[in-house]
Design a protein around this motif. Structure first.
Motif, PDB file in Angstrom:
ATOM      1  N   LEU A   1     -21.328  31.216 -21.931  1.00 50.97           N
ATOM      2  CA  LEU A   1     -21.499  32.092 -20.772  1.00 50.97           C
ATOM      3  C   LEU A   1     -20.390  33.126 -20.739  1.00 50.97           C
ATOM      4  O   LEU A   1     -19.224  32.801 -20.962  1.00 50.97           O
ATOM      5  N   GLU A   2     -20.752  34.352 -20.449  1.00 54.00           N
ATOM      6  CA  GLU A   2     -19.781  35.419 -20.213  1.00 54.00           C
ATOM      7  C   GLU A   2     -19.920  35.852 -18.759  1.00 54.00           C
ATOM      8  O   GLU A   2     -20.969  36.351 -18.364  1.00 54.00           O
ATOM      9  N   PRO A   3     -18.901  35.663 -17.922  1.00 55.04           N
ATOM     10  CA  PRO A   3     -19.038  35.960 -16.487  1.00 55.04           C
ATOM     11  C   PRO A   3     -19.385  37.411 -16.217  1.00 55.04           C
ATOM     12  O   PRO A   3     -18.913  38.329 -16.895  1.00 55.04           O
ATOM     13  N   LEU A   4     -20.221  37.626 -15.210  1.00 50.72           N
ATOM     14  CA  LEU A   4     -20.529  38.944 -14.685  1.00 50.72           C
ATOM     15  C   LEU A   4     -19.912  39.059 -13.292  1.00 50.72           C
ATOM     16  O   LEU A   4     -19.634  38.045 -12.653  1.00 50.72           O
ATOM     17  N   PRO A   5     -19.694  40.261 -12.791  1.00 52.19           N
ATOM     18  CA  PRO A   5     -19.064  40.414 -11.470  1.00 52.19           C
ATOM     19  C   PRO A   5     -19.857  39.692 -10.380  1.00 52.19           C
ATOM     20  O   PRO A   5     -21.077  39.784 -10.314  1.00 52.19           O
ATOM     21  N   ARG A   6     -19.120  38.996  -9.527  1.00 51.14           N
ATOM     22  CA  ARG A   6     -19.762  38.306  -8.413  1.00 51.14           C
ATOM     23  C   ARG A   6     -20.088  39.304  -7.312  1.00 51.14           C
ATOM     24  O   ARG A   6     -19.349  40.240  -7.062  1.00 51.14           O
ATOM     25  N   GLN A   7     -21.213  39.042  -6.658  1.00 52.98           N
ATOM     26  CA  GLN A   7     -21.657  39.901  -5.568  1.00 52.98           C
ATOM     27  C   GLN A   7     -21.610  39.115  -4.261  1.00 52.98           C
ATOM     28  O   GLN A   7     -22.052  37.966  -4.211  1.00 52.98           O
ATOM     29  N   SER A   8     -21.074  39.731  -3.221  1.00 60.56           N
ATOM     30  CA  SER A   8     -21.045  39.057  -1.924  1.00 60.56           C
ATOM     31  C   SER A   8     -22.254  39.447  -1.082  1.00 60.56           C
ATOM     32  O   SER A   8     -22.683  38.695  -0.210  1.00 60.56           O
ATOM     33  N   PHE A   9     -22.832  40.616  -1.353  1.00 55.09           N
ATOM     34  CA  PHE A   9     -23.923  41.162  -0.549  1.00 55.09           C
ATOM     35  C   PHE A   9     -23.502  41.194   0.923  1.00 55.09           C
ATOM     36  O   PHE A   9     -22.452  40.771   1.277  1.00 55.09           O
ATOM     37  N   CYS A  10     -24.193  41.696   1.769  1.00 57.31           N
ATOM     38  CA  CYS A  10     -24.037  41.762   3.242  1.00 57.31           C
ATOM     39  C   CYS A  10     -22.619  41.557   3.771  1.00 57.31           C
ATOM     40  O   CYS A  10     -22.444  41.104   4.906  1.00 57.31           O
ATOM     41  N   GLY A  11     -21.597  41.871   2.987  1.00 56.39           N
ATOM     42  CA  GLY A  11     -20.238  41.936   3.505  1.00 56.39           C
ATOM     43  C   GLY A  11     -19.519  40.639   3.798  1.00 56.39           C
ATOM     44  O   GLY A  11     -18.423  40.656   4.347  1.00 56.39           O
TER      45      GLY A  11
END
Length: 268
Positions: free
Chosen positions: A76-86
């Motif tokens: 696995l190669e990490p991708l940027p994490r998304q928080s969505f809705c702040g």
């Protein structure tokens, strides 16, 4: 070659580790995406999962709530994490996976907010958060243009089709099947990037559930389920789709999650 991916809201990975171990031994997924792990990263049972054959593990944990984890036999190669809705809630993990046949797969594991009990964003902040999360997910998806091989899995907490719930009419005003939620989830797919891979294999007119409430006295007898857990794929991955399994029996295992594993086989 076959690539087997499973998504499962486990509702506490430490509490139900033995159930996951049983599933892994019986089904042998190559990648296991868990939601609602309910623990910090440092308390995740890493060694136990390594012993089960997953040397590559990504975790996005949170104490007591939420949390997702991706366990893989492939690098696995990490991708940027998304928080969505702040918010800073642990609800997303992205990773590039090296495919056995060559190339890579962009795999995103998400846990959409459940939304509480009242389907009114003015009266219920949790429902407002859910709609905001889905809107942010749709906006993020529209700006994401790379990776022909892509899969989005997880507990979306929305049952979009009439056949995804035990009673369409009785659940129209129940959170997870309201028209506003279904519309919000549909907008994530509006540009046609994502194919509902479970429904590619199982005809839309056939009933399919992946969740049964703990509140039911006899969940199997009443069978009042909903399909909240999904596997979506890009067109390229849709062409590779071979088989789907929804392990209903897992709902009857000792000390179960209220969700069951959903597994999809791809041509690797």
């Amino acid at each position: 070659m076959t690539l087997r991916i499973t998504t499962w809201n486990i509702n506490s990975v430490r509490l139900r580790f033995e159930l996951v171990a049983r599933f892994v031994r019986e089904t042998r997924p190559d990648i296991l995406c868990l939601q609602e792990i309910k623990c910090r990263d440092e308390f995740f049972p890493l060694e136990g999962f390594r012993e089960l054959g997953f040397p590559h593990i990504a975790i996005c944990g949170q104490p007591g709530y939420h949390g997702v984890a991706t366990l893989s036999k492939l690098p696995l190669e990490p991708l940027p994490r998304q928080s969505f809705c702040g918010t800073e809630e642990a609800r997303h993990l992205g990773a590039k996976v090296a495919l056995p046949s060559g190339g890579t797969l962009a795999l995103h594991n998400i846990y959409v907010p459940a939304g509480g009990d009242i389907p009114d964003p003015e009266l219920n902040p949790k429902f407002k958060q859910k709609l905001a999360y889905l809107a942010a997910l749709a906006k993020w998806e529209r700006g994401w243009t790379d990776d022909a091989n892509a899969v989005l899995v997880g507990d979306f907490n929305v049952a979009p089709l009439e056949t995804d719930v035990w009673s369409h009419k009785q659940l129209l005003k129940v959170v997870s099947h309201t028209p506003v939620e279904v519309e919000a989830l549909t907008k994530v797919r509006v540009d046609g990037r994502w194919v509902d891979l479970v429904r590619k294999v199982i005809p839309p007119e056939e009933k399919v559930y992946s969740w049964w409430s703990y509140r039911a006295r006899d969940w199997a007898a009443s069978d009042r389920g909903r399909r909240l857990d999904h596997i979506w794929g890009s067109a390229a991955m849709a062409e590779r789709t071979r088989a789907v399994s929804v392990l209903k029996d897992a709902r009857g295992w000792p000390g179960p999650s209220d969700h069951v594993p959903v597994t999809l086989d791809f041509e690797g």
